[in-house]
Design an enzyme around this catalytic site. Structure first.
Site, PDB file in Angstrom:
ATOM      1  N   ASP A  51      35.573  11.762 -34.283  1.00  0.00           N
ATOM      2  CA  ASP A  51      34.918  12.838 -33.512  1.00  0.00           C
ATOM      3  C   ASP A  51      35.962  13.891 -33.100  1.00  0.00           C
ATOM      4  O   ASP A  51      35.936  14.405 -31.973  1.00  0.00           O
ATOM      5  CB  ASP A  51      34.161  12.297 -32.294  1.00  0.00           C
ATOM      6  CG  ASP A  51      33.137  13.304 -31.760  1.00  0.00           C
ATOM      7  OD1 ASP A  51      32.993  14.394 -32.345  1.00  0.00           O
ATOM      8  OD2 ASP A  51      32.484  12.999 -30.739  1.00  0.00           O
ATOM      9  N   ARG A  75      35.276  23.601 -36.877  1.00  0.00           N
ATOM     10  CA  ARG A  75      35.131  24.853 -36.104  1.00  0.00           C
ATOM     11  C   ARG A  75      34.977  26.127 -36.925  1.00  0.00           C
ATOM     12  O   ARG A  75      34.726  27.181 -36.336  1.00  0.00           O
ATOM     13  CB  ARG A  75      36.303  25.045 -35.129  1.00  0.00           C
ATOM     14  CG  ARG A  75      36.529  23.906 -34.153  1.00  0.00           C
ATOM     15  CD  ARG A  75      35.306  23.579 -33.342  1.00  0.00           C
ATOM     16  NE  ARG A  75      35.602  22.634 -32.255  1.00  0.00           N
ATOM     17  CZ  ARG A  75      34.694  21.828 -31.725  1.00  0.00           C
ATOM     18  NH1 ARG A  75      33.449  21.826 -32.175  1.00  0.00           N
ATOM     19  NH2 ARG A  75      35.013  21.014 -30.741  1.00  0.00           N
ATOM     20  N   HIS A  78      33.465  11.937 -39.137  1.00  0.00           N
ATOM     21  CA  HIS A  78      32.992  12.674 -37.955  1.00  0.00           C
ATOM     22  C   HIS A  78      34.087  13.608 -37.445  1.00  0.00           C
ATOM     23  O   HIS A  78      34.904  13.233 -36.602  1.00  0.00           O
ATOM     24  CB  HIS A  78      32.570  11.675 -36.873  1.00  0.00           C
ATOM     25  CG  HIS A  78      31.838  12.327 -35.738  1.00  0.00           C
ATOM     26  ND1 HIS A  78      31.045  11.618 -34.856  1.00  0.00           N
ATOM     27  CD2 HIS A  78      31.760  13.612 -35.332  1.00  0.00           C
ATOM     28  CE1 HIS A  78      30.531  12.438 -33.976  1.00  0.00           C
ATOM     29  NE2 HIS A  78      30.959  13.661 -34.228  1.00  0.00           N
ATOM     30  N   HIS A  97      23.356  11.906 -32.753  1.00  0.00           N
ATOM     31  CA  HIS A  97      24.099  12.067 -31.495  1.00  0.00           C
ATOM     32  C   HIS A  97      23.111  11.665 -30.406  1.00  0.00           C
ATOM     33  O   HIS A  97      22.228  12.434 -30.027  1.00  0.00           O
ATOM     34  CB  HIS A  97      24.552  13.530 -31.339  1.00  0.00           C
ATOM     35  CG  HIS A  97      25.097  13.878 -29.989  1.00  0.00           C
ATOM     36  ND1 HIS A  97      26.408  14.215 -29.762  1.00  0.00           N
ATOM     37  CD2 HIS A  97      24.490  13.943 -28.768  1.00  0.00           C
ATOM     38  CE1 HIS A  97      26.594  14.474 -28.474  1.00  0.00           C
ATOM     39  NE2 HIS A  97      25.441  14.327 -27.843  1.00  0.00           N
ATOM     40  N   ASN A 137      28.026  22.002 -36.166  1.00  0.00           N
ATOM     41  CA  ASN A 137      27.908  22.854 -34.967  1.00  0.00           C
ATOM     42  C   ASN A 137      28.946  23.964 -34.964  1.00  0.00           C
ATOM     43  O   ASN A 137      29.692  24.163 -34.022  1.00  0.00           O
ATOM     44  CB  ASN A 137      27.990  22.017 -33.685  1.00  0.00           C
ATOM     45  CG  ASN A 137      29.308  21.285 -33.525  1.00  0.00           C
ATOM     46  OD1 ASN A 137      30.002  21.033 -34.501  1.00  0.00           O
ATOM     47  ND2 ASN A 137      29.657  20.954 -32.292  1.00  0.00           N
ATOM     48  N   ASP A 148      24.627  17.176 -34.496  1.00  0.00           N
ATOM     49  CA  ASP A 148      25.691  16.708 -33.590  1.00  0.00           C
ATOM     50  C   ASP A 148      26.287  17.823 -32.741  1.00  0.00           C
ATOM     51  O   ASP A 148      26.418  18.965 -33.166  1.00  0.00           O
ATOM     52  CB  ASP A 148      26.816  16.017 -34.355  1.00  0.00           C
ATOM     53  CG  ASP A 148      27.853  15.430 -33.412  1.00  0.00           C
ATOM     54  OD1 ASP A 148      27.457  14.756 -32.450  1.00  0.00           O
ATOM     55  OD2 ASP A 148      29.054  15.680 -33.605  1.00  0.00           O
TER      56      ASP A 148
HETATM   57 ZN    ZN Z   1      28.220  13.977 -30.800  1.00  0.00          ZN
HETATM   58 ZN    ZN Z   2      30.921  15.129 -32.769  1.00  0.00          ZN
END
Ligand code: ZN
Ligand code: ZN
Length: 429
Positions: free
Chosen positions: A306, A65, A61, A180, A95, A153
């Site tokens: 994360d 970027r 996770h 998520h 994302n 996510d």
């Molecule tokens: Zn998340």
């Molecule tokens: Zn995340």
């Protein structure tokens, strides 16, 4: 081809139930053997006395970027940070800008990772086009491009109908759907956990129920579809219990904990420091205890960071304006030592299993073991060296770390990726 020998280390490989002081042999890109060998000649020997030798750590996770927000992190800097933290493989979240929702986008990640030449990167595809939650992405094309799992996510999939179809579709490719779990109607405007502390500080809260209702929904949808569900960043006691019960019912659900959720609580927000702002938010002592119990009893089989880099000028904004998330790759190991190993919650083999074999299984990737013939990704870690966390020294482009100044033990000492020694054995500061 080179033959590398790592001698005298405590070799731990949960996939083989292996934990003994012995030698590890690598030939070319692959693991050759474990144990003393007489028939092979080493071209290079690393003495790992006092160190732990384990499969290369996998962080499933991570937000890299790139493309779109290279001021926060790039695939090159993020994977350099991974290696510095002892992580040889990361799964990167979709994302980005644009979102990782096409075959070409997945292929771009592999290309950039190869160019950088640090850790392996496995792209996670978006569930919906543009992560807008409206229309399924081209799941088949993404699989073709090498996507190893699917998630939106950063955002939940608000529509239960779309989540149902994602689970059905991904099941055909034997890919996990990573959830998520957040009900956005319940978290809108929130900056921290809803409870005593948020009331005291006068800050808008996000209730535990916002996570729990979505975990509940997704477990029911996994039960309905037979799809493989993985709950990202579980932060609440109720969430742990829902996953525990789901497993008891035979639902295919796995759970993930992030180091910040088992070390920090919402009391940290008393400082109004945005490095304690994340989604899901830091919760209470009772939640921290429940997550540790979930790690102990196997309800939560994965630990992941994360890792969410944000450039300093963004994270320095007022609490309600600052983006969510913290970096984690370079503090993963010592924070796990501090919170899980030193208090005796997990043994080293148990911790390493959650950082190697288990994430490899969720992602379905051929990593996470030192079996002869496996690709030679190896982490050699020094479990006892003391050091002080100083984000200024990190390889990550960002500095949003909540552990600055913490005195910790344990760090990566050397890493091997595909048979190549990447981080040289180093004298630690
Ligand atoms: Zn998340
Ligand atoms: Zn995340």
């Amino acid at each position: 081809m080179n033959t590398l020998r790592i001698v005298n280390g405590r070799v731990i490989d949960p996939a083989q139930n292996l934990d003994q002081v012995t030698d590890l042999w690598i030939h070319g890109k692959h693991i050759l053997a474990v144990g003393p060998q007489t028939q092979h000649q080493a071209t290079r020997t690393i003495d790992a006395a006092g160190k732990i030798v384990c499969p290369g750590l996998i962080d499933m996770h991570v937000h890299l970027r790139e493309p779109g927000r290279e001021e926060d992190e790039t695939i090159a800097t993020g994977t350099a940070a991974a290696l510095a933290g002892g992580v040889t493989s990361v799964a990167c979240m979709p994302n980005t800008e644009p979102a990782l929702d096409s075959q070409a986008a997945a292929e771009f990640v592999y290309l950039q990772a190869q160019r950088a030449g640090h850790a392996n990167v496995f792209p996670v595809g978006a569930i919906t086009k543009g992560r807008k939650g409206e229309e399924l992405a081209e799941i088949g094309g993404l699989v073709e491009g090498g996507a190893v799992a699917f998630t939106d996510d950063g955002s939940p999939v608000a529509s239960a109908e779309i989540m149902r179809r994602a689970l059905e579709y991904c099941r055909m490719f034997d890919k996990a759907v990573l959830s998520h779990a957040e009900d956005l109607d319940l978290t809108r405007g929130g900056v921290m956990n809803e409870g005593f502390e948020s009331a005291r500080l006068g800050l808008r809260g996000m209730p535990a129920a916002a996570e729990e209702v979505m975990i509940h929904r997704d477990i029911e949808l996994a039960a309905l579809t037979g799809g493989r569900l993985h709950i990202l960043h579980v932060s609440t006691a109720g969430g742990v219990e829902l996953i525990r019960n789901g497993k008891r019912r035979g639902v295919s659900v796995t759970g993930e904990a992030c180091p910040h959720h088992f070390t920090l609580t919402d009391q940290c927000l008393r400082t109004f420091d945005s490095n304690y702002k994340m989604a899901p938010p830091l919760r209470t002592d009772a939640d921290v205890r429940a997550i540790i119990e979930g790690l102990r009893d196997g309800t939560l089989e994965v630990i992941a960071t994360d890792h969410a880099p944000h450039a300093p000028e963004k994270k320095m904004r007022e609490l309600d304006q600052a983006p969510n998330g913290i970096i984690g790759l370079e503090t993963l190991l010592p924070i796990c030592v501090l919170a899980l190993i030193e208090p005796g919650h997990l043994t080293w083999p148990q911790l390493i299993e959650k950082l190697t074999r288990n994430p490899a299984r969720v992602l379905g990737i051929d990593r996470g073991t030192l079996r002869p013939g496996a690709l030679a990704d190896v982490t050699v870690l020094d479990p006892t060296t003391e050091w002080t966390i100083d984000p200024a020294r990190f390889r990550s482009k960002s500095r949003n770390c909540p552990y600055t100044g913490w005195k910790v033990r344990g760090r990566a000492w050397a890493v091997v990726v595909g048979g190549e020694v990447k981080g040289e054995p180093q004298a630690v500061q």
